[in-house]
Design an enzyme around this catalytic site. Structure first.
Site, PDB file in Angstrom:
ATOM      1  N   LYS A 166       4.843 -13.927   4.484  1.00 18.92           N
ATOM      2  CA  LYS A 166       5.153 -14.880   3.413  1.00 18.92           C
ATOM      3  C   LYS A 166       6.673 -14.807   3.243  1.00 18.92           C
ATOM      4  CE  LYS A 166       3.648 -17.519  -0.093  1.00 18.92           C
ATOM      5  NZ  LYS A 166       2.813 -18.718  -0.017  1.00 18.92           N
TER       6      LYS A 166
ATOM      7  N   ASP B 118      -5.306  -6.459   5.693  1.00 19.63           N
ATOM      8  CA  ASP B 118      -6.527  -5.999   5.036  1.00 19.63           C
ATOM      9  C   ASP B 118      -7.400  -7.186   4.648  1.00 19.63           C
ATOM     10  OD1 ASP B 118      -8.306  -4.280   3.772  1.00 19.63           O
ATOM     11  OD2 ASP B 118      -7.223  -4.342   1.873  1.00 19.63           O
TER      12      ASP B 118
ATOM     13  N   TYR C 265       0.817  -1.208   0.000  1.00 13.26           N
ATOM     14  CA  TYR C 265       0.000   0.000   0.000  1.00 13.26           C
ATOM     15  C   TYR C 265       0.852   1.261   0.000  1.00 13.26           C
ATOM     16  CZ  TYR C 265      -4.556  -2.092   1.107  1.00 13.26           C
ATOM     17  OH  TYR C 265      -5.738  -2.780   1.071  1.00 13.26           O
TER      18      TYR C 265
ATOM     19  N   ASP D 252      -0.905 -17.978   3.617  1.00 16.30           N
ATOM     20  CA  ASP D 252      -1.850 -18.910   2.967  1.00 16.30           C
ATOM     21  C   ASP D 252      -2.353 -19.945   3.971  1.00 16.30           C
ATOM     22  OD1 ASP D 252       0.857 -19.425   2.809  1.00 16.30           O
ATOM     23  OD2 ASP D 252       0.823 -20.324   0.820  1.00 16.30           O
TER      24      ASP D 252
END
Ligand code: NAD
Length: 360
Positions: A191, A248, A124, A224
């Protein structure tokens, strides 16, 4: 004492849910001087900018704002007012409690998860390169020359930045929150197996900070896997801390666990300012229809009352909302999936909450 608060009604369903919220907050007996300001497309039209300086000044002066959602045109048009507001006011922490209230139609009960989302960095950051622009071509050339990776010339590029400073303060915020609210565990989401220099840095800092809080359990999880675990075994989670985009997405996932976006409140916080807003957006298809659930915004108002030190009024308002949910009569369509024709509108929910506040 009346509190000076900046009120940003926003657009789409924003004005309806903020009016409903203002009514119930005032019905607690708390007093406010609302400084009502305009942002988004309406401000763009009249003032030539979607985020006028006067709005930022108002929040800086009052230090507290209540904000409705603001539409961001997808793909083209002006950049997100929401992102700009967070960046300009350094509202680095987004706090989103996700809690089930008895009576909510959801496959899950007794969920009580708090998401702490980094609010300024990550994907972002707003640093973007448009397909075909000369600076994009230069960046592609630079990437090819320095790291030897080829990027197709017709690519658009968004830059993801994660800093040690930003990671440290958001993870610290999560642990401080956990300690103050007697929470037991913090889970850091990332991640880092793939994005070693951005998420990897976030994870390394999270592990370091966790060492300063031996009283609170710490774990990390790849995003994930986290998504699956949240759906299958949500009760294992307590406080979740995540970089911006994951935070988010997981916020909406958790909103889904607790009955939907109509019940998911939030706050954007800096060290000395707070902007309270629901997780949901402007839901344009429902704008002006008096249909959507104002409770996410009302519960953001509950968070605001706590922030102002009005704990008793906050608890009474939350209790009134919980009673209206539990009775299941004066609720919007999202809380009546079996009989949507029996649902009431946004303003009727406010009427019902006010009745409960008055003990009727
Ligand atoms: P959205 O959150 O506005 O709506 C998605 C769906 O969720 C709606 O169609 C509706 O079915 C449901 N929903 C949302 N709020 C609800 C409520 N209060 N009660 C009941 N159901 C509700 O997401 P979107 O459609 O992807 O985004 C619309 C616009 O909002 C976009 O322009 C987006 O950029 C903007 N947005 C703004 C904010 C913000 O101001 N902080 C946050 C998210 C999205």
């Amino acid at each position: 004492m009346a509190y000076d608060i900046t009120l940003i009604p926003g657009d789409g369903v924003g004005p309806e849910v903020t009016v409903a919220t203002r009514r119930v907050i005032e019905a607690t007996g708390a007093e406010f001087n609302w400084d009502v300001v305009t942002v988004g497309a309406a401000a763009q039209e009249t003032l030539g900018t979607p985020l006028p300086e006067a709005v930022l000044e108002s929040v800086r002066k009052n230090r507290v704002a209540l904000k409705g959602p603001v539409t961001t045109p997808a793909g083209s048009g002006f950049r997100s007012v929401n992102v700009a507001l967070r960046k300009k006011l350094d509202l680095y922490a987004c706090l989103r409690p996700c809690k089930t209230y008895p009576g909510v139609p959801s496959p899950f009960q007794n969920i009580d998860i708090v998401i702490v989302r980094e609010n300024i960095e990550g994907l972002y950051s707003g640093i973007e390169f448009e397909r075909g622009a000369p600076e994009t071509a230069r960046l592609i050339e630079f990437i090819s020359g320095t790291v030897g990776e080829s990027v197709l010339p017709d690519s658009g590029i968004s830059i993801k930045t994660i800093s040690e400073t930003g990671s440290r303060r958001i993870v610290r915020f999560a642990f401080e929150y956990a300690r103050q609210h007697k929470r037991k565990k913090v889970t850091a989401v990332h991640k880092a197996n793939i994005m070693k220099f951005s998420d990897g840095l976030f994870l390394a800092v999270a592990r370091q900070v966790a060492g300063e809080y031996p009283d609170i359990e710490f774990e990390d999880m790849i995003v994930d896997n986290m998504s699956m675990q949240l759906v299958q075994k949500p009760h294992q989670f307590d406080v979740i801390v995540a970089p911006n985009l994951y935070g988010d997405i997981l916020s909406d996932l958790c909103a889904g666990l607790i009955g939907g976006l109509g019940l998911a409140p939030g706050a954007n916080l800096s060290d000395d300012m707070a902007v309270f807003e629901a997780t949901h957006g402007s839901a344009p298809k429902y704008a002006g229809l008096n249909r959507v659930n104002p409770m996410a915004m009302m519960l953001s108002g509950v968070m605001m009352l706590h922030h102002l030190g009005e704990g008793e009024k906050a608890d009474r308002l939350e209790g009134a909302i919980a009673t209206v949910i539990a009775e299941g009569k004066n609720v919007t369509y999202d809380l009546r999936p079996e009989a949507p024709e029996m649902a009431v509108g946004t303003s009727q929910v406010a009427d019902a909450v006010i009745e409960k506040l008055r003990g009727r």
